[in-house]
Scaffold this active site. Structure first.
Site, PDB file in Angstrom:
ATOM      1  N   GLY A 141       1.456   2.471   7.841  1.00 42.37           N
ATOM      2  CA  GLY A 141       1.622   1.715   9.235  1.00 42.37           C
ATOM      3  C   GLY A 141       2.035   0.277   8.818  1.00 42.37           C
ATOM      4  O   GLY A 141       1.861  -0.671   9.668  1.00 42.37           O
TER       5      GLY A 141
ATOM      6  N   LYS B 188      -9.639   6.888  -4.743  1.00 39.70           N
ATOM      7  CA  LYS B 188     -10.329   7.970  -5.763  1.00 39.70           C
ATOM      8  C   LYS B 188     -11.365   8.694  -5.046  1.00 39.70           C
ATOM      9  O   LYS B 188     -11.497   9.773  -5.132  1.00 39.70           O
ATOM     10  CB  LYS B 188     -10.625   7.234  -6.942  1.00 39.70           C
ATOM     11  CG  LYS B 188      -9.698   6.760  -8.026  1.00 39.70           C
ATOM     12  CD  LYS B 188     -10.417   6.164  -9.111  1.00 39.70           C
ATOM     13  CE  LYS B 188      -9.033   5.653 -10.178  1.00 39.70           C
ATOM     14  NZ  LYS B 188      -9.602   5.024 -11.354  1.00 39.70           N
TER      15      LYS B 188
ATOM     16  N   PRO C  38       2.880   4.873   1.214  1.00 41.13           N
ATOM     17  CA  PRO C  38       3.938   5.026   2.076  1.00 41.13           C
ATOM     18  C   PRO C  38       2.850   5.673   3.650  1.00 41.13           C
ATOM     19  O   PRO C  38       1.926   6.396   3.106  1.00 41.13           O
ATOM     20  CB  PRO C  38       4.759   6.066   1.754  1.00 41.13           C
ATOM     21  CG  PRO C  38       4.796   5.862   0.290  1.00 41.13           C
ATOM     22  CD  PRO C  38       3.266   5.599  -0.339  1.00 41.13           C
ATOM     23  N   GLY C  39       3.426   5.359   4.780  1.00 39.33           N
ATOM     24  CA  GLY C  39       2.931   6.036   6.064  1.00 39.33           C
ATOM     25  C   GLY C  39       1.671   5.256   6.501  1.00 39.33           C
ATOM     26  O   GLY C  39       1.039   6.070   7.243  1.00 39.33           O
TER      27      GLY C  39
ATOM     28  N   GLY D  38       0.827  -1.070   0.030  1.00 37.65           N
ATOM     29  CA  GLY D  38       0.033  -0.053  -0.012  1.00 37.65           C
ATOM     30  C   GLY D  38       0.873   1.223  -0.036  1.00 37.65           C
ATOM     31  O   GLY D  38       2.065   1.210   0.114  1.00 37.65           O
TER      32      GLY D  38
ATOM     33  N   SER E  53      -9.031   5.098 -16.769  1.00 35.88           N
ATOM     34  CA  SER E  53     -10.178   5.401 -16.237  1.00 35.88           C
ATOM     35  C   SER E  53     -10.474   6.842 -16.341  1.00 35.88           C
ATOM     36  O   SER E  53     -11.535   7.314 -15.666  1.00 35.88           O
ATOM     37  CB  SER E  53      -9.752   5.346 -14.739  1.00 35.88           C
ATOM     38  OG  SER E  53      -8.534   5.823 -14.319  1.00 35.88           O
TER      39      SER E  53
END
Length: 834
Positions: free
Chosen positions: A389, A750, A386-387, A384, A707
């Protein structure tokens, strides 16, 4: 002699392996006509001599063009050495003034796009001046004739000496075959022999150039003899050094035998107390340690070897270090798992907010372990932005299950030995970082975190990701073999957790061995809860503040989240809270106040003006601008699609660093608009006499994916109908030529990005309805979601009713101007990424 000389020698027929020119060919070469103007090819590290055949790799663009032109023409070029090999684009001052006319015998195309040519020197020439430099050098030259006034007796004497020296060098050099001497002996032409040996001497380019520029044959022969004599002296000295080293080795063997005899005498006298005590201590440690049978067997063998070795020998230290590693590693020492499911759940909830899927998987593992008693540990991969956990979650899992925690950062590792270790034959060899981590943990079943697994590299030293295949395969890691230990180690009880930002960067075989768990970005409500429960107390402690000295309200936190830190994780959020805490700490330290409760109005005092404002309302005030939604590795973001028209011939221009898929989406959108122009009220003149320009801002950032199709179509319909797109809506989805809206990925990111940007309504493909269920209802507060199956459903909703201008009047073109314009055919597509 150079390595090229080796390739010239054929073991079966050494005489035929060197392309020897016949007397007639040599005479023809020395008297061949030289054009007044020659194309000049610059060589970096060598000099071409007349008569010599030389393979060359051509890499420069100018040189490639020169070779192509020459090969399709007369095949004659001028070859000149450049003074400095490191000069990438030499000018006329960088070239020597003497060179060799060469004929291109063969042109070979290499897989990397370069060319290899085989050339043969004809005769020497002198450059009188450069006449052209673009696209390559062309020079006015004059031929240099070979000296015919030669004393045959003198030259034959020198040729004989040159052959003797060359044969001695061949016999002394370990890299040259003995057949080379036979080949040299059979070269009869004095000129070719001198040129051939000069071409293969291991001397500087400047020295070779001096040989080329020396016109009298006798002087040239003397120079060659001087260089051969110097190389012979070097080889003789090398042979002397090898002989001396052999003598030293014989001396070492003699000393070894004497030491063995001394050892036997000491054993008879009972004088082996020091070494015996040390080995006795090692055997005592081995008896106390629980070891598998194959390890115990290998350890006893090494201890016996250690007992027979002399403590002063290098092998003793290597063996002692190996024994220490075996005794230090936990082979069958396991920590006891704490299988209290409720306790584990409480710890996971204490340390991390949200992340329900990850917590559920860990609790399932503990439940099965509690019921079954013994099972292979799962191999998980958290991926996933960054940041969010991922790394700290590993520590929390270790605390929940009661195991030791080891973290290994894989970012930038390029050497396979970092994973598997070095073999003991190398000086300073050590086990790989997997075994080192197990030793550091002290147990054979720790929680082992492989951080940043997507940042692994590979080079000539091996591929670490391939080495990890065995580590992370439950069917193989029960017998992991480290190159240093050379003993099977059971990793099946280790709970491996890998983390990654980019799943696509992980090789497919490695990805297949892991259970992938996606950790998506946090919603605003989740960030608020994380800040209140974890970030604010942590920053308060780090900055030396007490609870009554620093508080921050929910309103202030929401302002920080929305106006200062738009991100998927909470790293920047924590740093920003830290900035506020330091500002309060400064005031407390100065005595200006005893403490402060920071409110929304106080935030700008500490953080200055807010960094992020909603641009949607400003950007969509004119027709032709639609708000799309994009997914990035660090979370979601909004994307503006801008379309404008100008008088032209029906071309479409695409800019903004768009990828191929995004360009095709724009073409599909335009085709749909043209096919439905009558229903949409768009005059035909809009396509025939007006150019369309589609631009996606942030041109420095590459963009791709299908998209943005719905947003592109909305922007095109908006500009052609002159009805602007509502500024409160955003959309995503892939479109087809039939007007269908297809599902896309990254819906959660999104939608959250749309809410952060102040969007009130989001349009999603119908088949993405299930993805909205993964988002907490509280996160969607204030945001409505509509679902689309066809484009007709969305156009009437996203476009305002009243057009800014009447399309028929706006796209009207005077008849006189139509007559001056060329008849429009198929509209051109112009793409620019600059």
């Amino acid at each position: 002699m150079t390595p090229e000389f080796l390739r010239l020698i054929d073991d079966e027929d050494p005489e035929q392996s060197i392309p020897l020119p016949t007397p007639d060919e040599e005479k023809e070469m020395s008297t061949s006509d030289v054009p007044d103007v020659l194309s000049v090819l610059a060589l970096r590290n060598t000099v071409l001599f007349p008569g010599v055949v030389l393979p060359i790799t051509v890499g420069r663009d100018t040189s490639l063009k020169l070779v192509k032109d020459a090969f399709s023409g007369s095949r004659l070029i001028g070859v000149v050495a450049q003074r400095a090999a490191e000069t990438e684009n030499p000018d006329s001052d960088d070239l020597y003034s003497y060179g060799t006319v060469a004929s291109i015998l063969k042109l070979i195309k290499m897989p990397d796009g370069s060319r290899s040519i085989v050339i043969q020197g004809k005769r020497r020439f002198k450059i009188n001046g450069i006449v052209e430099t673009d696209p390559y050098f062309k020079a006015q030259v004059e031929a240099v004739n070979e000296s015919t006034d030669v004393d045959q007796v003198e030259i034959q004497a020198r040729i004989r000496s040159i052959k003797e020296l060359a044969i001695q060098i061949v016999n002394l050099s370990p890299n040259l075959p003995s057949e080379a001497a036979y080949a040299i002996q059979n070269i009869e032409s004095p000129t070719f022999l001198i040129h051939f040996i000069a071409s293969n001497l291991q001397i500087d380019v400047s020295d070779k150039q001096e040989l080329l520029e020396t016109l009298p044959l006798v002087e040239r022969a003397d120079l060659v003899m001087r260089h051969l004599d110097k190389e012979l002296q070097v080889l003789q000295l090398s042979e002397e050094i090898r002989s001396r080293v052999k003598t030293d080795v014989d001396q070492q063997q003699r000393e070894y035998l004497l030491r063995q005899q001394l050892k036997a005498i000491q054993e008879e006298l009972g004088d082996t107390e020091g070494t015996g005590v040390e080995i006795g201590e090692l055997r005592e440690r081995a008896e106390k340690k629980k070891l598998p049978e194959h390890v115990q067997k290998a350890l006893n063998k090494e201890l016996d070897k250690l007992g027979r070795s002399n403590p002063a020998s290098p092998d003793y230290a290597v063996t002692r270090n190996y024994v220490d590693w075996i005794l230090d590693i936990p082979w069958e020492e396991y920590s006891k798992d704490k299988l209290d499911i409720k306790r584990a759940e409480k710890i996971l909830n204490e340390d991390h907010y949200g992340l329900e899927q990850v917590k559920q998987r860990i609790l399932e593992y503990l439940a099965v372990l509690k019921l079954k008693g013994d099972m292979k540990a799962p191999i998980l991969c958290f991926y996933g932005p960054p940041g969010v956990g991922k790394t700290s979650l590993g520590k929390s899992i270790a605390r929940a299950v009661g195991r030791e925690f080891v973290r290994m950062s894989l970012g930038g590792i390029r050497d396979e030995a970092e994973i598997r270790g070095h073999r003991r034959t190398y000086v300073g060899a050590l086990p790989g970082r997997i075994v080192q981590g197990i030793k550091k943990a002290g147990t054979a079943n720790p929680v082992f975190m492989l951080d940043e697994v997507d940042k692994l590299g590979s080079d000539f030293r091996g591929d670490p990701s391939s080495a990890l295949l065995e580590v992370l395969d439950p069917e193989q890691n029960s017998a992991f073999n480290d190159h240093y230990l050379e003993l099977d180690y059971d990793l099946s009880k280790v709970l491996f957790i890998a983390t990654a930002n980019y799943l696509e960067m992980i090789p497919a075989p490695l990805r297949d061995r892991m259970e992938l768990i996606q950790i998506t970005g946090y919603t605003q409500e989740e960030k608020l809860a994380i800040a209140k429960q974890y970030l604010v107390p942590r920053q308060r402690d780090r900055n030396g503040l007490k609870e009554d000295q620093f508080e921050i309200t929910d309103e202030a936190l929401k302002l920080v989240i929305d106006g200062y830190t738009r991100e998927s994780g909470v790293r920047n959020l924590e740093r920003t809270i830290g900035s506020v805490a330091r500002g309060v700490a400064k005031k407390v330290a100065l005595g200006d106040l005893e403490g402060e409760k920071v409110d929304g109005e106080d935030i700008e005092t500490y953080l200055k003006s807010r960094r992020f404002e909603s641009e949607v309302a400003e950007r969509t005030v004119v027709p032709g601008v639609a708000t799309g939604l994009a997914w990035t590795p660090v979370g979601g973001d909004i994307l503006f699609i801008e379309a404008s028209v100008s008088r032209g011939t029906g071309r479409m221009i695409l800019t903004g660093q768009l990828g191929d898929v995004m360009k095709e989406s724009a073409q599909a959108a335009l085709s749909y608009v043209k096919a439905n122009a009558e229903d949409l009220g768009i005059p035909n003149a809009a396509f025939r006499h007006w150019d369309l320009h589609v631009h996606v801002p942030a041109g420095a950032i590459p963009k791709d994916g299908p998209s943005a199709g719905v947003a592109m179509l909305s922007a095109l319909v908006s500009i052609y109908t002159q009805r602007r797109v509502r500024h409160t809506v955003a959309m995503t989805g892939e479109i087809t030529l039939r007007g269908l809206v297809l599902p896309v990925g990254g819906i959660k990111e999104k939608v959250l990005a749309a809410k952060r940007a102040g969007i009130k309504k989001v349009y999603l493909p119908e088949k993405n309805r299930k993805d909205i269920l993964e988002i907490q209802r509280g996160a969607l507060k204030g945001l409505s979601v509509e679902y689309l199956a066809r484009m007709e459903d969305v156009l009437e909703q996203v476009l305002v009713k009243r057009p800014t201008n009447d399309p028929k009047e706006f796209f009207k073109v005077p008849a006189a101007e139509i007559q001056r314009q060329p008849i429009a055919g198929t509209p051109d597509l112009v793409v620019s990424n600059n």
